[in-house]
Design a protein around this motif. Structure first.
Motif, PDB file in Angstrom:
ATOM      1  N   UNK A   1      -0.808   4.298   6.324  1.00 53.60           N
ATOM      2  CA  UNK A   1      -1.076   5.237   5.461  1.00 53.60           C
ATOM      3  C   UNK A   1      -0.267   5.057   4.239  1.00 53.60           C
ATOM      4  N   UNK A   2       1.132   4.706   4.383  1.00 52.12           N
ATOM      5  CA  UNK A   2       1.679   4.591   3.008  1.00 52.12           C
ATOM      6  C   UNK A   2       3.057   3.781   3.411  1.00 52.12           C
ATOM      7  N   UNK A   3       3.928   3.528   2.570  1.00 53.03           N
ATOM      8  CA  UNK A   3       4.879   2.881   2.759  1.00 53.03           C
ATOM      9  C   UNK A   3       6.173   3.650   2.948  1.00 53.03           C
ATOM     10  N   UNK A   4       6.313   4.912   2.183  1.00 55.71           N
ATOM     11  CA  UNK A   4       7.634   5.742   2.105  1.00 55.71           C
ATOM     12  C   UNK A   4       8.186   6.029   3.646  1.00 55.71           C
ATOM     13  N   UNK A   5       7.257   6.478   4.602  1.00 59.36           N
ATOM     14  CA  UNK A   5       7.777   6.886   5.628  1.00 59.36           C
ATOM     15  C   UNK A   5       8.423   5.575   6.494  1.00 59.36           C
ATOM     16  N   UNK A   6       7.966   4.623   6.254  1.00 53.26           N
ATOM     17  CA  UNK A   6       8.508   3.459   6.835  1.00 53.26           C
ATOM     18  C   UNK A   6       9.776   3.074   6.282  1.00 53.26           C
ATOM     19  N   UNK A   7      10.017   3.162   5.146  1.00 58.70           N
ATOM     20  CA  UNK A   7      11.234   2.994   4.457  1.00 58.70           C
ATOM     21  C   UNK A   7      12.447   4.391   4.833  1.00 58.70           C
ATOM     22  N   UNK A   8      11.974   5.327   5.033  1.00 55.81           N
ATOM     23  CA  UNK A   8      12.849   6.387   5.361  1.00 55.81           C
ATOM     24  C   UNK A   8      13.529   6.351   6.672  1.00 55.81           C
ATOM     25  N   UNK A   9      12.768   5.849   7.385  1.00 51.02           N
ATOM     26  CA  UNK A   9      12.948   5.409   8.908  1.00 51.02           C
ATOM     27  C   UNK A   9      13.823   4.296   8.974  1.00 51.02           C
ATOM     28  N   UNK A  10      14.129   3.418   8.058  1.00 50.66           N
ATOM     29  CA  UNK A  10      14.624   2.358   8.005  1.00 50.66           C
ATOM     30  C   UNK A  10      13.778   1.162   8.832  1.00 50.66           C
ATOM     31  N   UNK A  11      12.545   1.247   8.738  1.00 48.50           N
ATOM     32  CA  UNK A  11      11.549   0.565   9.388  1.00 48.50           C
ATOM     33  C   UNK A  11      10.827  -0.427   8.627  1.00 48.50           C
TER      34      UNK A  11
END
Length: 266
Positions: free
Chosen positions: A165-175
């Motif tokens: 879906x997007x990149x931001x959630x993965x970045x926020x979780x350190x993934x």
């Protein structure tokens, strides 16, 4: 084992009613949109569609509980309908046709509530997908005009298509690093978003997809459709089903590698 076909037929009736309501207000110039406390948008169409579905269920299945995104939980018992009236509200309010109504029936079991029926209806795309436990997964215009779905047989990451879906959630979780590493290994990546990647996994046109943060109503219908199509649906922790607050879906052959990459943390 119950066949759930009466419940599946009812879910189609609910989806028909919701489609009529949401399509009528799609691209309306006077559509009312508000921001919820979690900073996500909600439109008058979201609320109207959920109210409509709840009204049908209260008449047709008065003993069943209902959980919806907009109005929470109502009722108790071993059977619970889970509703996302418009999955993809941000698309809906901007006139992007990638949105759908998600309807699932979940039943209590030893491992908690599990989906046994799911319908995903995307009227602006002219598509609908559905499944009932033990009966397979299908796509088409109606129960009588449908094609059975099967996941792909792609077994190598280098041949695989990965959707997100997007990149931001993965970045926020350190993934994010593991996510990017996976993107470098696969044949193709595309950010289709929301319900659509899961339906494409079930159809075999995409081999795997994942999202880092979700609610139960985002996942329940998708989960039964993917698994009945022969795929695997888990949380990022590997727990089967839609209960982990996030999701990973695949054709099954690539699932362990998918989870290994997405659980890398740096």
């Amino acid at each position: 084992m119950p066949d759930y076909l009466d419940d599946l037929r009812l879910a189609h009736v609910l989806a028909d009613a919701a489609d009529a309501a949401t399509t009528d207000r799609f691209k309306a110039l006077d559509l009312k949109v508000e921001t919820k406390p979690d900073m996500t948008p909600v439109s008058e169409a979201d609320r109207a569609a959920e109210e409509l579905i709840r009204g049908h269920l209260q008449r047709a299945r008065p003993r069943d509980a209902i959980l919806g995104e907009e109005y929470g939980v109502e009722g108790t018992g071993p059977r619970r309908w889970v509703i996302d009236p418009i999955d993809g509200t941000k698309n809906y309010v901007r006139g992007v046709p990638v949105w759908a109504t998600l309807i699932s029936l979940m039943e209590a079991s030893e491992g908690g509530y599990q989906p046994v029926v799911g319908v995903v209806s995307a009227p602006a795309l002219g598509r609908r997908w559905w499944a009932a436990k033990g009966h397979g997964a299908f796509s088409g215009r109606s129960l009588t005009s449908a094609s059975r779905m099967h996941v792909s047989r792609v077994a190598k990451l280098s041949d695989a298509s990965f959707a997100y879906s997007s990149l931001s959630g993965w970045e926020e979780q350190g993934r994010l690093n593991g996510f990017l590493d996976l993107g470098r290994e696969v044949w193709r990546t595309r950010a289709y978003g929301d319900f659509w990647p899961y339906m494409m996994v079930a159809e075999g046109s995409v081999d795997m997809c994942a999202e880092p943060e979700l609610s139960l109503w985002d996942m329940a219908a998708n989960a039964i459709i993917v698994t009945e199509a022969g795929g695997t649906f888990t949380g990022l922790d590997g727990r089967p089903g839609p209960h982990s607050g996030n999701a990973a879906a695949s054709n099954g052959l690539l699932h362990d590698e998918l989870l290994a990459y997405l659980n890398q943390r740096f």
